[in-house]
Design an enzyme around this catalytic site. Structure first.
Site, short mmCIF file in Angstrom:
data_model
loop_
_atom_site.label_atom_id
_atom_site.label_comp_id
_atom_site.label_asym_id
_atom_site.label_seq_id
_atom_site.Cartn_x
_atom_site.Cartn_y
_atom_site.Cartn_z
N GLY A 145 -2.86 8.14 -4.24
CA GLY A 145 -1.98 9.30 -4.82
C GLY A 145 -1.06 9.60 -4.12
CG ASP A 146 3.17 11.04 -3.23
OD1 ASP A 146 3.19 10.84 -1.88
OD2 ASP A 146 4.31 11.67 -3.61
CE LYS A 204 -4.07 2.17 0.36
NZ LYS A 204 -3.68 2.65 -0.86
CD GLN A 220 3.20 4.54 2.16
OE1 GLN A 220 3.85 5.20 1.38
NE2 GLN A 220 2.43 4.79 2.78
CE LYS A 275 4.24 7.62 5.43
NZ LYS A 275 4.29 8.57 4.47
CB THR A 284 -2.05 13.61 4.22
OG1 THR A 284 -2.27 12.16 3.49
CG2 THR A 284 -0.69 13.60 4.73
CB SER A 327 -5.67 4.56 2.11
OG SER A 327 -5.57 5.77 1.08
CE LYS A 347 4.64 7.46 -2.49
NZ LYS A 347 3.87 7.91 -1.53
#
Ligand code: NDP
Length: 449
Positions: free
Chosen positions: A169-170, A94, A115, A118, A214, A381, A130
């Site tokens: 998204g990013d 993810k 990630q 996190k 976020t 998410s 990612k």
């Protein structure tokens, strides 16, 4: 087994340098985590014996692919796509997709590595990954962005699935891009698999609060840091870099909590608005018109635009860097601390350089690393995936309350772990150790894979 901890840590780092040449941001992210893990190896020799850290530093799978597409003038364009499926010990991979010209394998690996920890900190069942592309959506028409997304997904779809890998998204990937990507996935697979992407539109499987998550999450995290010190956002001056998804909703929550955001930026410069950033105008300029931050200053009498320069020259009590990696260096950290800043909360991924983090530590500035402070996006998410799986839809209030609770929990875990491992107040160490331990236990339990 006796472990010479400093030698072991250096050996692991040297191997990462040797095996991944030229990937500076990835090296930086690994170094930061390794520096925190010495205390863990001292207590858990099994992780040295089973090479658990070495295995976590090696992605499970790395996919690099060609993305050909045609622009509006008919010219053929070729970009490069990436997906790094880093670690699935805790759940399906993810992590977001970034579309920005600076994207390369090293950047994607740094983001994927961060990630892992996190996602572990959120307490949700999600692994780390990612992806992205060196495609630049800036200045492209909707039709061009759509054709690019369709071509990107035409390769990526075979690697995805709600139990396999779930992108979001990013930078450069928002609701528009997620829509085009989802449409192409559905078309190719003939499956309406809502849980394969998060950040979807609200009318077709998206979750309330994902857009805000976020930025709101970073503000909730900052609030928890202040609470420990008997303070709050009330009356505080706040500087937020960037003016994208994280920055806009960070500012929104700061204002709701009684603080005043007085500056924000984009890659061309920053605006200072002593009356406080006008959120409606900011959203109109950046979200509706996809304009530049200079346009904001042109329409707002109390604001001025500074081309280039450093937003960190603006005095504040709280800084929330929310643009990109390494945007805040040692000099900027010195300026912030010298001007009285007492809290720095990373909204972006790794925006503070190692020299900046050191400077904050020495100046006694409370510092929150991104892998803890910006985890609200991926946590929400996971809540979106939960709603998709149960065909349910929660209210905004319920979702926001869950987000607030998750961010407070992450803060407590980091805070308590830092104390337990002998570094009270060091949230970098707390986040790295707490995240690592959760992943390492699962890696260990799954055997040598
Ligand atoms: P957006 O694309 O919405 O916004 C990015 C903002 O940062 C824009 O204002 C952009 O300005 C600025 N920016 C980007 N690159 C640079 C650069 N090289 N130099 C200066 N400014 C730059 O992205 P997000 O808000 O989604 O992401 C921001 C950060 O937060 C990233 O580090 C991302 O990884 C991280 N993050 C995002 C999450 C999310 O849910 N969206 C979740 C967790 C972390 P310009 O338009 O001029 O390029």
């Amino acid at each position: 087994m006796h472990v010479d901890v400093p030698a072991k840590v250096q050996e692991i780092y040297d191997a990462v340098l040797r095996r991944n040449p030229g990937e500076d941001e990835f090296h930086q992210a690994v170094r930061e985590v390794l520096d925190s893990l010495a205390v863990v190896l001292g207590r858990h020799s099994e992780y040295a014996e089973m090479k658990t850290i070495e295995r976590i530093c090696e992605p499970e799978r790395q996919i690099i692919f060609r993305v050909p597409w045609q622009d509006d003038s008919g010219e053929v364009q070729i970009n490069r796509g990436f997906r790094v499926e880093f670690n699935s010990a805790l759940g399906p991979y993810k992590g977001g997709l970034r579309f920005h010209p600076s994207v390369n394998l090293g950047i994607v690996k740094f983001l994927g590595f961060e990630q892992i920890f996190k996602n572990a900190l959120t307490g949700m069942p999600i692994g780390g990954g990612k992806g992205g592309s060196d495609f630049d959506p800036k200045g492209r028409s909707d039709a061009e962005v759509m054709r690019f997304c369709q071509s990107f997904m035409t390769e990526l779809y075979r690697h995805l699935g709600e139990y396999t890998d779930v992108p979001a998204g990013d930078i450069g990937v928002g609701a528009r891009e997620i829509g085009y990507l989802f449409g192409q996935y559905k078309r190719i697979t003939n499956r309406y698999e809502s849980g394969v992407l998060t950040g979807k539109g609200l009318g077709w499987g998206g979750a309330l609060v994902r857009t805000e998550a976020t930025g709101y999450g970073a503000a909730f995290f900052a609030e928890a840091m202040m609470d420990v010190r008997g303070e709050s956002f009330d009356g505080k001056r706040v500087v937020v870099s960037g003016s994208g998804n994280v920055a806009v909703y960070g500012i929104e929550k700061v204002h709701q909590m009684g603080g005043t955001a007085v500056a924000c930026s984009d890659s061309s410069g920053y605006v200072v608005d002593e009356k406080g950033i006008d959120l409606d105008l900011l959203k109109q300029v950046k979200e509706v018109e996809r304009g530049r931050i200079a346009d904001y200053a042109e329409r707002r009498g109390s604001a001025s635009f500074v081309a280039g320069g450093s937003i960190w020259d603006v005095p504040c009590d709280v800084a929330i860097p929310s643009a990109t990696q390494n945007e805040l260096d040692g000099d900027a950290a010195g300026t912030l601390a010298g001007n009285g800043c007492r809290y720095v909360v990373e909204g972006a991924n790794m925006p503070a350089t190692p020299a900046a983090v050191k400077a904050f530590r020495e100046a006694g500035v409370a510092f929150a690393p991104g892998k803890a402070a910006n985890a609200g996006g991926v946590a929400t998410s996971a809540l979106e995936m939960q709603q998709n799986a149960s065909r349910d839809r929660w209210t905004f209030e319920h979702s926001e309350a869950r987000l607030a609770e998750i961010m407070r929990d992450i803060h407590s875990r980091c805070h308590e772990t830092a104390e337990e491992y002998g570094s009270p107040g060091d949230l970098v160490l707390g986040a790295n150790v707490a995240g690592f331990l959760q992943v390492a236990e699962a890696v260990h339990a799954h055997g040598l894979i």
